[in-house]
Motif scaffolding. Structure first.
Motif, short mmCIF file in Angstrom:
data_model
loop_
_atom_site.label_atom_id
_atom_site.label_comp_id
_atom_site.label_asym_id
_atom_site.label_seq_id
_atom_site.Cartn_x
_atom_site.Cartn_y
_atom_site.Cartn_z
N UNK A 125 8.15 -2.78 -16.62
CA UNK A 125 9.16 -3.83 -16.49
C UNK A 125 8.81 -4.61 -15.24
N UNK A 126 8.29 -5.82 -15.44
CA UNK A 126 7.87 -6.65 -14.31
C UNK A 126 8.79 -7.82 -14.05
N UNK A 127 10.02 -7.77 -14.57
CA UNK A 127 10.92 -8.91 -14.44
C UNK A 127 11.34 -9.19 -12.99
N UNK A 128 11.26 -8.18 -12.11
CA UNK A 128 11.56 -8.38 -10.68
C UNK A 128 10.31 -8.27 -9.81
N UNK A 129 9.15 -8.31 -10.46
CA UNK A 129 7.86 -8.16 -9.77
C UNK A 129 7.40 -9.52 -9.25
N UNK A 130 6.98 -9.53 -7.96
CA UNK A 130 6.55 -10.79 -7.33
C UNK A 130 5.08 -10.81 -6.96
N UNK A 131 4.39 -9.67 -7.08
CA UNK A 131 2.97 -9.65 -6.74
C UNK A 131 2.63 -8.47 -5.85
N UNK A 132 1.45 -8.55 -5.25
CA UNK A 132 0.95 -7.47 -4.39
C UNK A 132 0.53 -8.02 -3.04
N UNK A 133 0.64 -7.16 -2.02
CA UNK A 133 -0.09 -7.41 -0.79
C UNK A 133 -1.54 -7.07 -1.11
N UNK A 134 -2.48 -7.57 -0.33
CA UNK A 134 -3.89 -7.41 -0.64
C UNK A 134 -4.30 -5.94 -0.81
N UNK A 135 -3.91 -5.09 0.12
CA UNK A 135 -4.27 -3.66 0.02
C UNK A 135 -3.69 -3.04 -1.24
N UNK A 148 0.83 -1.20 0.00
CA UNK A 148 0.00 0.00 0.00
C UNK A 148 0.87 1.26 0.00
N UNK A 149 1.96 1.25 0.76
CA UNK A 149 2.83 2.44 0.82
C UNK A 149 3.49 2.72 -0.53
N UNK A 150 3.76 1.67 -1.31
CA UNK A 150 4.30 1.88 -2.67
C UNK A 150 3.30 2.67 -3.51
N UNK A 151 2.02 2.31 -3.39
CA UNK A 151 0.98 3.01 -4.16
C UNK A 151 0.72 4.41 -3.63
N UNK A 152 0.90 4.61 -2.31
CA UNK A 152 0.75 5.95 -1.76
C UNK A 152 1.80 6.89 -2.34
N UNK A 153 2.97 6.35 -2.70
CA UNK A 153 4.03 7.17 -3.28
C UNK A 153 3.79 7.40 -4.77
N UNK A 212 -3.08 -4.58 -4.07
CA UNK A 212 -3.86 -5.07 -5.22
C UNK A 212 -5.12 -4.22 -5.38
N UNK A 213 -5.74 -3.86 -4.27
CA UNK A 213 -6.92 -3.00 -4.30
C UNK A 213 -6.54 -1.61 -4.82
N UNK A 214 -5.39 -1.08 -4.38
CA UNK A 214 -4.90 0.21 -4.85
C UNK A 214 -4.70 0.18 -6.37
N UNK A 215 -4.14 -0.91 -6.87
CA UNK A 215 -3.88 -1.06 -8.30
C UNK A 215 -5.20 -1.07 -9.07
N UNK A 216 -6.18 -1.79 -8.55
CA UNK A 216 -7.49 -1.87 -9.18
C UNK A 216 -8.14 -0.48 -9.23
N UNK A 217 -8.08 0.26 -8.12
CA UNK A 217 -8.67 1.60 -8.08
C UNK A 217 -8.01 2.53 -9.10
N UNK A 218 -6.69 2.43 -9.22
CA UNK A 218 -5.97 3.25 -10.21
C UNK A 218 -6.45 2.91 -11.62
N UNK A 219 -6.58 1.62 -11.91
CA UNK A 219 -7.04 1.18 -13.22
C UNK A 219 -8.44 1.66 -13.53
N UNK A 220 -9.32 1.60 -12.54
CA UNK A 220 -10.70 2.04 -12.75
C UNK A 220 -10.77 3.56 -12.96
N UNK A 221 -9.93 4.30 -12.24
CA UNK A 221 -9.97 5.76 -12.34
C UNK A 221 -9.36 6.27 -13.65
#
Length: 125
Positions: free
Chosen positions: A57-67, A30-35, A69-78
């Motif tokens: 570039x998602x080559x070092x990406x491992x996923x999201x914490x639940x919050x 969540x703090x990553x998305x807050x930034x 993932x929700x932040x990512x969804x909200x960004x996509x919808x907006x």
């Protein structure tokens, strides 16, 4: 799983054309998305009809914490309707599947690539 995580972002803007480049590392929080969210908002703030192309570039990406993932969804919808093309450069099967789901939230095209140059040249077509 490592404790190193975050998102770096670079933005280029020429008139209505906006190019965003992201590098996602580790498991995003969540703090990553807050930034990152205010930076995205600032990049789009004064553009009437933005044409946004995104390179991830998602080559070092491992996923999201639940919050996160929700932040990512909200960004996509907006902002999803502003995206023209999203190129996701990754290296795992789950990222390829995830990028297909990402296409549900953007009005433009969302494609997965295993080669960074292929992704960038597609964005510049």
């Amino acid at each position: 799983m490592s404790n190193v995580h975050g998102i770096s972002m670079d933005v280029e803007r020429v008139d209505e054309m906006v190019f965003m480049e992201f590098k996602a590392i580790g498991t995003l929080t969540h703090s990553d998305y807050e930034k990152i969210t205010p930076l995205i908002e600032d990049a789009l703030v004064d553009v009437e009809q933005p044409i946004v192309n995104v390179y991830v570039d998602g080559t070092d990406f491992e996923g999201w914490q639940l919050q996160a993932a929700w932040d990512d969804l909200k960004l996509g919808l907006k902002h999803g309707k502003k995206f023209n093309k999203v190129a996701f450069y990754g290296n795992t099967r789950w990222q390829e599947v995830m990028s297909k789901m990402g296409s549900w939230f953007v009005s433009g095209e969302f494609r997965y690539f295993e080669e960074p140059l292929d992704a960038l040249s597609w964005l510049r077509e």
